[in-house]
Design an enzyme around this catalytic site. Structure first.
Site, PDB file in Angstrom:
ATOM      1  N   ARG A  51      11.850  59.263  30.603  1.00 54.53           N
ATOM      2  CA  ARG A  51      10.671  59.486  29.751  1.00 54.53           C
ATOM      3  C   ARG A  51      10.836  58.750  28.424  1.00 54.53           C
ATOM      4  O   ARG A  51       9.885  58.209  27.872  1.00 54.53           O
ATOM      5  CB  ARG A  51      10.451  60.984  29.504  1.00 54.53           C
ATOM      6  N   TYR A 103     -16.377  52.546  25.365  1.00 55.52           N
ATOM      7  CA  TYR A 103     -16.170  53.011  26.739  1.00 55.52           C
ATOM      8  C   TYR A 103     -16.361  54.538  26.813  1.00 55.52           C
ATOM      9  O   TYR A 103     -15.912  55.276  25.937  1.00 55.52           O
ATOM     10  CB  TYR A 103     -14.761  52.616  27.198  1.00 55.52           C
ATOM     11  N   ASP A 175      -9.661  47.594  21.587  1.00 55.64           N
ATOM     12  CA  ASP A 175      -9.520  47.670  23.036  1.00 55.64           C
ATOM     13  C   ASP A 175      -9.775  46.266  23.585  1.00 55.64           C
ATOM     14  O   ASP A 175     -10.902  45.761  23.529  1.00 55.64           O
ATOM     15  CB  ASP A 175     -10.538  48.671  23.606  1.00 55.64           C
ATOM     16  N   LYS A 200      -6.913  47.188  34.848  1.00 50.84           N
ATOM     17  CA  LYS A 200      -7.906  46.150  35.091  1.00 50.84           C
ATOM     18  C   LYS A 200      -7.243  44.777  35.258  1.00 50.84           C
ATOM     19  O   LYS A 200      -6.485  44.573  36.193  1.00 50.84           O
ATOM     20  CB  LYS A 200      -8.927  46.166  33.952  1.00 50.84           C
TER      21      LYS A 200
END
Length: 388
Positions: A51, A103, A175, A200
């Site tokens: 982690r 978004y 973004d 994406k």
């Protein structure tokens, strides 16, 4: 003689992790360990628990940071995990000015989650520096931008917004999902933090959920790293390995998709059943000149508004070469319906105010032949009109 920096495609392939020094393998080692043995109670090694740090994830984070011209990169389990982590560097009472057609998932986090913790957001037109400056308050801490925006492909002048942020002592967040570092690098334009839905274009094969945050600021890096480790929404090693592999073809994928997007946008802009085409590669686009100045291309995504919602539904449900699906940026073309997909979290009246109609379709181009995608769209429209 100054050493010339390698080209973008060369850097994608030769990313500093090309040959494993232990074995000679032409692939980054996939370290599936969740924990790492220590030899001293007084001095731990570089890794202790995955982690907090994993060699495969660290390789990917280093590659992403370098591609974005940053110094620190962080890989998350999804794009929204990355965006949420960056937004969590703020505190109760802080205010953020956000592009109005942000978004839908980001809108949901800001209005439905962070608002409960006293972090306030004002939505403004990011194509206007004046509108953004007018929205700044005494407690404003950041500007949050998307360019091109999702799904209307609006263009924000990143250099001007970075200057505005510096003028008011604010953090600028961008973004960069639609462009990727192959086409646009906001940090080079003066912005502070870049976020991605790496699901994406960065991964590019519709098989991994991932997100990234990159900065060149050491203090911001520490704050983001703290949240990444504290919350634990890290990208697993196997997914990191897949993204490293996918990144090597980012350039050729984007060039192919961008070429198709330009051909299709041009054709649809002249079609009588298409009311409007949104694509920054068209000279008629309001942001054409700004995008040309700050990006290396117009991208592989376009949106277009059809004559009626019924025609939009016919196209979505009958497209042969573009999958009707959520997401974008894959090797396969993907056609989406923003009203019920990317912006479904936004109430209808909010969508309407932003120009996101029920006739709007978003198309992400993959590596197929542009003529096949275009002819498929035109045939569906023609067939619908004949039956009508």
């Amino acid at each position: 003689m100054a050493k010339k920096k390698a080209g973008k495609n060369t850097r994608l392939v030769h990313n500093g992790f090309g040959i494993d020094p232990a074995t000679g393998a032409l692939s980054v080692p996939l370290i599936h360990a969740s924990t790492f043995a220590q030899v001293s109670a007084d001095s731990f090694g570089r890794y202790d628990y995955s982690r907090s740090g994993n060699p495969t994830r660290e390789a990917l984070e280093t590659i992403i940071a370098e591609l974005e011209s940053g110094s620190h990169g962080y890989a998350f389990a999804s794009g929204m995990a990355a965006i949420s982590a960056v937004l969590m560097i703020f505190s109760p009472g802080d205010h953020i000015v956000v592009c109005e057609d942000v978004y839908g998932g980001t809108w949901r986090v800001l209005t439905g989650l962070l608002s409960r913790f006293g972090i306030e957001a004002t939505f403004a037109d990011a194509t206007s520096v004046e509108a953004f400056e007018a929205a700044i308050k005494p407690n404003t801490k950041a500007l949050y931008l998307e360019t091109p925006s999702n799904p209307l492909l609006k263009i924000t002048d990143l250099k001007a917004m970075a200057d505005l942020a510096k003028k008011h002592g604010l953090i600028s967040i961008v973004d960069n999902t639609f462009m990727s570092p192959y086409l646009q690098r906001p940090i080079e334009l003066g912005c502070d933090i870049v976020v991605h839905s790496g699901t994406k274009f960065i991964n590019g094969h519709s098989d991994v959920l991932c997100g990234f945050a990159v900065t060149a600021d050491k203090d911001l890096a520490k704050r983001i790293k703290y949240i990444q480790n504290a919350v634990g929404s890290v990208l697993p090693p196997n997914d990191c390995w897949l993204v490293i592999r996918g990144l090597k073809t980012l350039g050729v994928r984007l060039e192919a998709g961008q070429r198709s997007a330009g051909i299709i946008a041009e054709a649809l802009s002249k079609h009588p059943k298409v009311k409007k085409v949104y694509y920054p590669g068209l000279e008629s686009h309001p942001g054409y000149e700004i995008n040309k100045k700050q990006a290396d291309g117009a991208g592989a995504v376009l949106s277009f508004e059809l004559e009626t919602p019924e025609l939009a539904h016919k196209l979505l449900e009958n497209a042969k070469y573009a999958a009707f699906a959520v997401s974008l940026g894959g090797v396969e073309s993907i056609i989406s319906y923003p009203a019920k997909m990317s912006h479904a979290a936004m109430p209808a009246e909010e969508r309407a105010a932003r120009g996101i109609s029920d006739s709007l379709v978003r198309l992400s181009l993959g590596v197929e032949d542009a003529e096949d995608i275009l002819n498929d769209i035109l045939n569906i429209i023609e067939l619908y009109c004949k039956k009508k």
